[in-house]
Structures are given as C-alpha cells and as structure tokens.
Design an enzyme around this catalytic site. Structure first.
Site, PDB file in Angstrom:
ATOM      1  N   GLU A  20     -81.849  -2.224 -31.009  1.00 23.43           N
ATOM      2  CA  GLU A  20     -81.755  -3.334 -30.068  1.00 23.43           C
ATOM      3  C   GLU A  20     -80.612  -3.142 -29.067  1.00 23.43           C
ATOM      4  O   GLU A  20     -79.630  -2.437 -29.348  1.00 23.43           O
ATOM      5  CB  GLU A  20     -81.537  -4.641 -30.847  1.00 23.43           C
ATOM      6  CG  GLU A  20     -81.478  -5.914 -30.013  1.00 23.43           C
ATOM      7  CD  GLU A  20     -82.734  -6.196 -29.203  1.00 23.43           C
ATOM      8  OE1 GLU A  20     -83.023  -5.397 -28.277  1.00 23.43           O
ATOM      9  OE2 GLU A  20     -83.391  -7.218 -29.463  1.00 23.43           O
TER      10      GLU A  20
ATOM     11  N   ASN B 157     -83.217 -15.305 -36.041  1.00 22.86           N
ATOM     12  CA  ASN B 157     -84.243 -15.702 -35.082  1.00 22.86           C
ATOM     13  C   ASN B 157     -84.526 -17.193 -35.192  1.00 22.86           C
ATOM     14  O   ASN B 157     -84.760 -17.874 -34.193  1.00 22.86           O
ATOM     15  CB  ASN B 157     -85.541 -14.925 -35.314  1.00 22.86           C
ATOM     16  CG  ASN B 157     -85.441 -13.469 -34.917  1.00 22.86           C
ATOM     17  OD1 ASN B 157     -85.801 -12.582 -35.697  1.00 22.86           O
ATOM     18  ND2 ASN B 157     -84.963 -13.202 -33.716  1.00 22.86           N
TER      19      ASN B 157
ATOM     20  N   ARG C 276     -84.091  -4.809 -40.433  1.00 23.84           N
ATOM     21  CA  ARG C 276     -85.218  -5.692 -40.175  1.00 23.84           C
ATOM     22  C   ARG C 276     -86.450  -4.928 -39.696  1.00 23.84           C
ATOM     23  O   ARG C 276     -87.588  -5.312 -39.988  1.00 23.84           O
ATOM     24  CB  ARG C 276     -84.830  -6.783 -39.181  1.00 23.84           C
ATOM     25  CG  ARG C 276     -84.216  -6.295 -37.869  1.00 23.84           C
ATOM     26  CD  ARG C 276     -83.454  -7.427 -37.204  1.00 23.84           C
ATOM     27  NE  ARG C 276     -82.892  -7.106 -35.891  1.00 23.84           N
ATOM     28  CZ  ARG C 276     -81.715  -6.526 -35.692  1.00 23.84           C
ATOM     29  NH1 ARG C 276     -80.966  -6.165 -36.725  1.00 23.84           N
ATOM     30  NH2 ARG C 276     -81.262  -6.336 -34.465  1.00 23.84           N
TER      31      ARG C 276
ATOM     32  N   ARG D  25     -92.876  -5.693 -32.540  1.00 24.17           N
ATOM     33  CA  ARG D  25     -91.570  -6.311 -32.781  1.00 24.17           C
ATOM     34  C   ARG D  25     -91.475  -6.686 -34.253  1.00 24.17           C
ATOM     35  O   ARG D  25     -92.421  -7.227 -34.838  1.00 24.17           O
ATOM     36  CB  ARG D  25     -91.375  -7.555 -31.911  1.00 24.17           C
ATOM     37  CG  ARG D  25     -89.965  -8.132 -32.059  1.00 24.17           C
ATOM     38  CD  ARG D  25     -89.745  -9.358 -31.206  1.00 24.17           C
ATOM     39  NE  ARG D  25     -88.406  -9.903 -31.458  1.00 24.17           N
ATOM     40  CZ  ARG D  25     -87.989 -11.084 -31.039  1.00 24.17           C
ATOM     41  NH1 ARG D  25     -88.793 -11.857 -30.318  1.00 24.17           N
ATOM     42  NH2 ARG D  25     -86.767 -11.493 -31.321  1.00 24.17           N
ATOM     43  N   HIS D  26     -90.343  -6.404 -34.853  1.00 21.94           N
ATOM     44  CA  HIS D  26     -90.123  -6.706 -36.273  1.00 21.94           C
ATOM     45  C   HIS D  26     -90.361  -8.186 -36.560  1.00 21.94           C
ATOM     46  O   HIS D  26     -90.324  -9.038 -35.657  1.00 21.94           O
ATOM     47  CB  HIS D  26     -88.705  -6.318 -36.690  1.00 21.94           C
ATOM     48  CG  HIS D  26     -87.637  -7.101 -35.977  1.00 21.94           C
ATOM     49  ND1 HIS D  26     -87.296  -8.391 -36.318  1.00 21.94           N
ATOM     50  CD2 HIS D  26     -86.839  -6.771 -34.939  1.00 21.94           C
ATOM     51  CE1 HIS D  26     -86.338  -8.827 -35.527  1.00 21.94           C
ATOM     52  NE2 HIS D  26     -86.042  -7.856 -34.664  1.00 21.94           N
ATOM     53  N   GLY D  27     -90.564  -8.516 -37.813  1.00 23.66           N
ATOM     54  CA  GLY D  27     -90.724  -9.908 -38.216  1.00 23.66           C
ATOM     55  C   GLY D  27     -89.438 -10.696 -38.045  1.00 23.66           C
ATOM     56  O   GLY D  27     -88.345 -10.141 -37.870  1.00 23.66           O
TER      57      GLY D  27
END
Length: 198
Positions: A80, A15, A58, A8-10
């Site tokens: 996503e 977020n 991202r 999973r991306h940072g």
C-alpha cells in the site's frame, strides 16, 4: 490475450473505523474473511496461471482464504501507499488535519516528508505491470490494496495524474480487471464481485 485481475484484500478492523492503514500489519476482520470467502468461487473459476500478492498480512491472509492451487508470489511493489504521519488516524482526526487536507485534496498535493508520493506508487505500479506483460502466463491474479490499485488504474491505465485516484472506488474483496490486447492495455471491470464474459 493476457488478463490481470486485481483483487483488493478483505476488510480489516481499521477499514471498519476508517483509519488509514499502510504499514501497520494487521489481519482481516470477520467481515473481511466473509468477503473473501464469498468471492473465492469466482476467483477459483478464473483459470489462473499465477498469483501475485502484497507481502502485508491482510493480503497474504486473503490469498490463503482463496485456497488456490497455485503458489503465492509476494511482490513488494504491491504494498500500500505509505501514509506516514497519517497512519492510523480516524476520519474525524483527518478532517481537522490541514496537512492531510492539502495532501489528499489539493490539485498540486503537498506531500509530507514521511508520506510516500503518488508518483512513487505510480512508478512501482508501472514497473509491476511491465513485468506482468512480459510473463508467459495468460491469466494473473494480483492481491493488493485500495490506494495502490486505484493509482495503478488512474495513472498506468487511464493516463490520469496519480493523485486523482480518489475519484475511483475499489471496495474490499472486489475485482478489477485489465487486459492486454491489440489495442494495448485496457480496463474491462472495476470494483466487481461478479464478472461477465465478453
């Protein structure tokens, strides 16, 4: 044995605030960059043969920070889940949003017209997995998003309804690992920042 690592991306600024983020193309936050730099040595040691990546900024930024000696292959199937009318809303706003509550929590979700269905995400995740299974590469990294990874795991690996993805936790900057062996496709790691050899 073939291995697929899902990263999973940072973290992004959204977020941090809990805002839903799918199509809004924002980059990583300072925290997100630190998460990826922290896991980069582990990823660099995986002896990867191929890197697949969501086209979103991202995810692409995550791939670049890993500094892997391989080309980054964008794949739109790794994008996503499209949150549609819920995009950008905060947890406080969503708590008062009846259509969101019915979509997210109900056993038989009512999907607003602008929102991508769980089945649609599951279908493209399944198609992606099928293609990865036919590649000659033994070890693949796929950089993607939280809901996409969880739906892939719930539906394509564990055989659950895709809307049950909310039962799994996959944090930013973590790895989940699948293998294809004599028993088929199996989940061997979930939400990890370190991996143990079998």
């Amino acid at each position: 044995m073939k291995t697929l690592h899902l990263l999973r991306h940072g973290a992004t600024p959204w977020n941090a605030t809990g805002q839903l983020n799918s199509t809004t193309d924002i980059g990583l936050s300072d925290r997100g960059r630190q998460e990826i730099l922290a896991i980069a040595p582990l990823v660099q040691g995986l002896a990867l043969d191929r890197v697949m990546c969501s086209p979103r900024r991202r995810a692409q930024e995550t791939a670049q920070l890993l500094a892997l000696p391989l080309p980054i292959n964008p794949d739109d199937r790794l994008r996503e889940l499209d949150f549609g009318c819920f995009e950008g809303k905060t947890p406080a706003e969503l708590a008062q949003d009846l259509p969101f509550q019915q979509w997210y929590w109900d056993a038989n979700p009512q999907v607003p017209v602008s929102v991508e269905s769980f089945e649609s995400v599951a279908d493209r995740a399944q198609a992606f997995l099928q293609d990865m299974a036919t590649l000659p590469d033994n070890t693949i990294l796929a950089i993607a998003h939280g809901a996409l990874i969880r739906i892939l795991l719930c539906h394509c690996v564990l055989g659950m309804n895709p809307h049950t993805y909310r039962r799994l936790r996959v944090d930013n900057g973590t790895l989940s690992t699948l293998i294809w062996d004599s028993q088929g496709l199996r989940l061997t790691a979930l939400n990890c920042t370190s991996l143990r050899s079998a």
